[in-house]
Design a protein around this motif. Structure first.
Motif, PDB file in Angstrom:
ATOM      1  N   TYR A  71     -72.855 -21.241  56.503  1.00  0.00           N
ATOM      2  CA  TYR A  71     -73.536 -21.212  57.802  1.00  0.00           C
ATOM      3  C   TYR A  71     -72.845 -22.110  58.835  1.00  0.00           C
ATOM      4  O   TYR A  71     -73.484 -22.922  59.495  1.00  0.00           O
ATOM      5  CB  TYR A  71     -74.995 -21.641  57.633  1.00  0.00           C
ATOM      6  N   PRO A  72     -71.543 -21.963  58.997  1.00  0.00           N
ATOM      7  CA  PRO A  72     -70.865 -22.815  59.985  1.00  0.00           C
ATOM      8  C   PRO A  72     -71.272 -22.431  61.404  1.00  0.00           C
ATOM      9  O   PRO A  72     -71.570 -21.262  61.691  1.00  0.00           O
ATOM     10  CB  PRO A  72     -69.376 -22.520  59.737  1.00  0.00           C
ATOM     11  N   ALA A  73     -71.271 -23.419  62.288  1.00  0.00           N
ATOM     12  CA  ALA A  73     -71.569 -23.127  63.696  1.00  0.00           C
ATOM     13  C   ALA A  73     -70.526 -22.160  64.239  1.00  0.00           C
ATOM     14  O   ALA A  73     -69.374 -22.136  63.796  1.00  0.00           O
ATOM     15  CB  ALA A  73     -71.565 -24.425  64.488  1.00  0.00           C
ATOM     16  N   HIS A  74     -70.941 -21.341  65.222  1.00  0.00           N
ATOM     17  CA  HIS A  74     -70.046 -20.359  65.824  1.00  0.00           C
ATOM     18  C   HIS A  74     -70.086 -20.523  67.329  1.00  0.00           C
ATOM     19  O   HIS A  74     -71.169 -20.702  67.916  1.00  0.00           O
ATOM     20  CB  HIS A  74     -70.471 -18.945  65.420  1.00  0.00           C
ATOM     21  N   ASP A  85     -83.340 -21.635  67.125  1.00  0.00           N
ATOM     22  CA  ASP A  85     -83.588 -21.384  68.554  1.00  0.00           C
ATOM     23  C   ASP A  85     -82.267 -21.114  69.274  1.00  0.00           C
ATOM     24  O   ASP A  85     -81.826 -21.883  70.124  1.00  0.00           O
ATOM     25  CB  ASP A  85     -84.335 -22.563  69.194  1.00  0.00           C
ATOM     26  N   CYS A  86     -81.678 -19.987  68.948  1.00  0.00           N
ATOM     27  CA  CYS A  86     -80.310 -19.680  69.383  1.00  0.00           C
ATOM     28  C   CYS A  86     -80.259 -18.441  70.272  1.00  0.00           C
ATOM     29  O   CYS A  86     -81.210 -17.663  70.348  1.00  0.00           O
ATOM     30  CB  CYS A  86     -79.415 -19.431  68.160  1.00  0.00           C
ATOM     31  N   ARG A  87     -79.105 -18.278  70.887  1.00  0.00           N
ATOM     32  CA  ARG A  87     -78.815 -17.071  71.653  1.00  0.00           C
ATOM     33  C   ARG A  87     -77.351 -16.714  71.442  1.00  0.00           C
ATOM     34  O   ARG A  87     -76.464 -17.576  71.529  1.00  0.00           O
ATOM     35  CB  ARG A  87     -79.105 -17.281  73.138  1.00  0.00           C
ATOM     36  N   TYR A  88     -77.105 -15.442  71.166  1.00  0.00           N
ATOM     37  CA  TYR A  88     -75.731 -14.973  71.035  1.00  0.00           C
ATOM     38  C   TYR A  88     -75.160 -14.757  72.427  1.00  0.00           C
ATOM     39  O   TYR A  88     -75.732 -14.046  73.258  1.00  0.00           O
ATOM     40  CB  TYR A  88     -75.691 -13.676  70.236  1.00  0.00           C
ATOM     41  N   THR A  89     -74.026 -15.384  72.707  1.00  0.00           N
ATOM     42  CA  THR A  89     -73.425 -15.314  74.040  1.00  0.00           C
ATOM     43  C   THR A  89     -72.069 -14.636  74.034  1.00  0.00           C
ATOM     44  O   THR A  89     -71.364 -14.639  75.048  1.00  0.00           O
ATOM     45  CB  THR A  89     -73.282 -16.734  74.622  1.00  0.00           C
ATOM     46  N   GLY A  90     -71.695 -14.059  72.896  1.00  0.00           N
ATOM     47  CA  GLY A  90     -70.399 -13.410  72.801  1.00  0.00           C
ATOM     48  C   GLY A  90     -70.388 -12.042  73.466  1.00  0.00           C
ATOM     49  O   GLY A  90     -71.386 -11.582  74.031  1.00  0.00           O
ATOM     50  N   VAL A  91     -69.248 -11.387  73.392  1.00  0.00           N
ATOM     51  CA  VAL A  91     -69.082 -10.063  73.992  1.00  0.00           C
ATOM     52  C   VAL A  91     -69.933  -9.048  73.233  1.00  0.00           C
ATOM     53  O   VAL A  91     -69.937  -9.018  72.007  1.00  0.00           O
ATOM     54  CB  VAL A  91     -67.599  -9.640  73.956  1.00  0.00           C
TER      55      VAL A  91
END
Length: 365
Positions: A71-74, A85-91
């Motif tokens: 589970y490394p940070a991305h 409490d995350c949000r995916y900000t990639g393409v």
């Protein structure tokens, strides 16, 4: 005495009124020559459904396993705290499929799908994390009080042509949501699940594995999943079938796997229907230390889902089950499954295109 008679009269009147308002459901069963119905025949389990592929605990093996640092940070997953409490900000870019399908992820396993001929379908709509009474018990216990933010308007609900449920568990099948949707849509269910629908004049089609129905120009296939089914605490274990749904129109396909573990049924589906254009695959609820292998046996890990996507010939994979409104059964944090998916995508050098959504996101495919 008079008060008791009045109370009895009111109770009788209320009962008669409820019975008068109850309208029998209209139920059809679609089987067909290719239908598969897998049931136990022994005396103890006779008549209950079972998975196509059953493997004893000591013989269970999986094509890939994350062994450490899963589970490394991305950089494309922004979190308030690690994995939470995350949000995916990639393409968010899907391959050019020209399928005519569009969809919105409503959170957990719920999707709104628009078909090429303009029909609106809902997969596993549960407007909230659970149906009653699990939602009540959840709040009573003071746990998992996470907001469920994606909602549908009254107009969107009214525009629904069909509702497809995969199985009976309280995070996938909801009487409260069915009441909101009403009896205008057609409800598509695996065999035996009509018995669990409320009686209010609902139009229901039950299907067996590898059977199909038509809705306008759309072909609707029920396909196997590797899971189990129950609604009550006792006495109804696997009394109804479970499964995934495959939509096909104009030669394009969309597959919703439902809750499932990894098994050879993925290869079977590809062999029967060919490569799948759009795959909606679960990646969560696989991790539970006290239950050993059981959770993974009936839920795909992120690496299981990547292997399955390759076996299905998915032209794009959309994962689900994680998220800020997820209930995190068997998960380390709200987005740990997504972090593990992105990590294992690189580790396995998976060539299946991923389209990562945040809850509420919509996409045209």
């Amino acid at each position: 005495m008079k008060l008791s008679l009045i109370s009895a009269g009111l109770l009788l009147g209320s009962t008669l009124l409820l019975n008068a308002c109850s309208t029998p459901n209209k139920i059809q069963r679609h089987l067909g020559k290719d239908a598969v119905i897998e049931q136990f025949t022994d005396a103890e389990h006779q008549g209950t459904y079972r998975n196509l592929y059953r493997t004893p605990v000591e013989q269970r093996q999986y094509p890939a396993n994350c062994e450490a640092d899963c589970y490394p940070a991305h950089q494309a997953v922004e979190c308030k705290t690690p994995g939470q409490d995350c949000r995916y900000t990639g393409v968010q870019q899907a391959p050019l499929l020209n399928s005519g399908f569009s969809l919105q992820w409503l959170g957990h396993a719920s999707f709104l799908v628009k078909t090429p001929d303009g029909q609106q379908l809902l997969f596993d709509p549960v407007f909230g994390q659970f149906d009653w009474p699990v939602n009540w018990a959840q709040h009573l216990a003071g746990i998992i009080k996470r907001p469920y933010t994606p909602t549908l308007t009254a107009e969107q609900l009214a525009a629904t042509d069909a509702v497809l449920y995969s199985h009976l568990h309280y995070d996938h099948f909801s009487h409260a949501s069915i009441k909101q949707l009403g009896n205008s849509p057609t409800y598509y269910l695996p065999l035996g699940m009509a018995d669990y629908m409320p009686e209010a004049g609902y139009n229901i089609i039950e299907q067996a594995w590898y059977s199909h129905s038509t809705l306008g120009e759309l072909n609707i296939h029920l396909v196997p999943a590797h899971h189990f089914n129950s609604r009550k605490l006792f006495n109804d274990h696997n009394q109804a079938m479970w499964g995934g749904w495959l939509l096909e129109q104009n030669g394009k396909t969309l597959f919703f796997a439902g809750d499932t573990g990894y098994s050879a049924h993925f290869k079977d589906i590809q062999q029967k229907y060919g490569d799948i254009d759009i795959c909606l695959l679960p990646i969560a609820s696989y991790h539970h230390d006290t239950d050993g292998d059981w959770y993974r046996y009936v839920h795909t890990t992120p690496e299981d889902a990547l292997i399955a996507a390759n076996e299905l010939g998915c032209k794009v994979m959309i994962p689900w089950g994680y998220g800020n409104a997820s209930w995190q059964m068997g998960d380390i944090s709200s987005h740990s499954p997504l972090l593990r998916l992105l990590h294992m995508q690189q580790h396995l050098k998976s060539q299946v295109p991923l389209l990562i959504l945040n809850e509420g996101d919509s996409v045209q495919l």
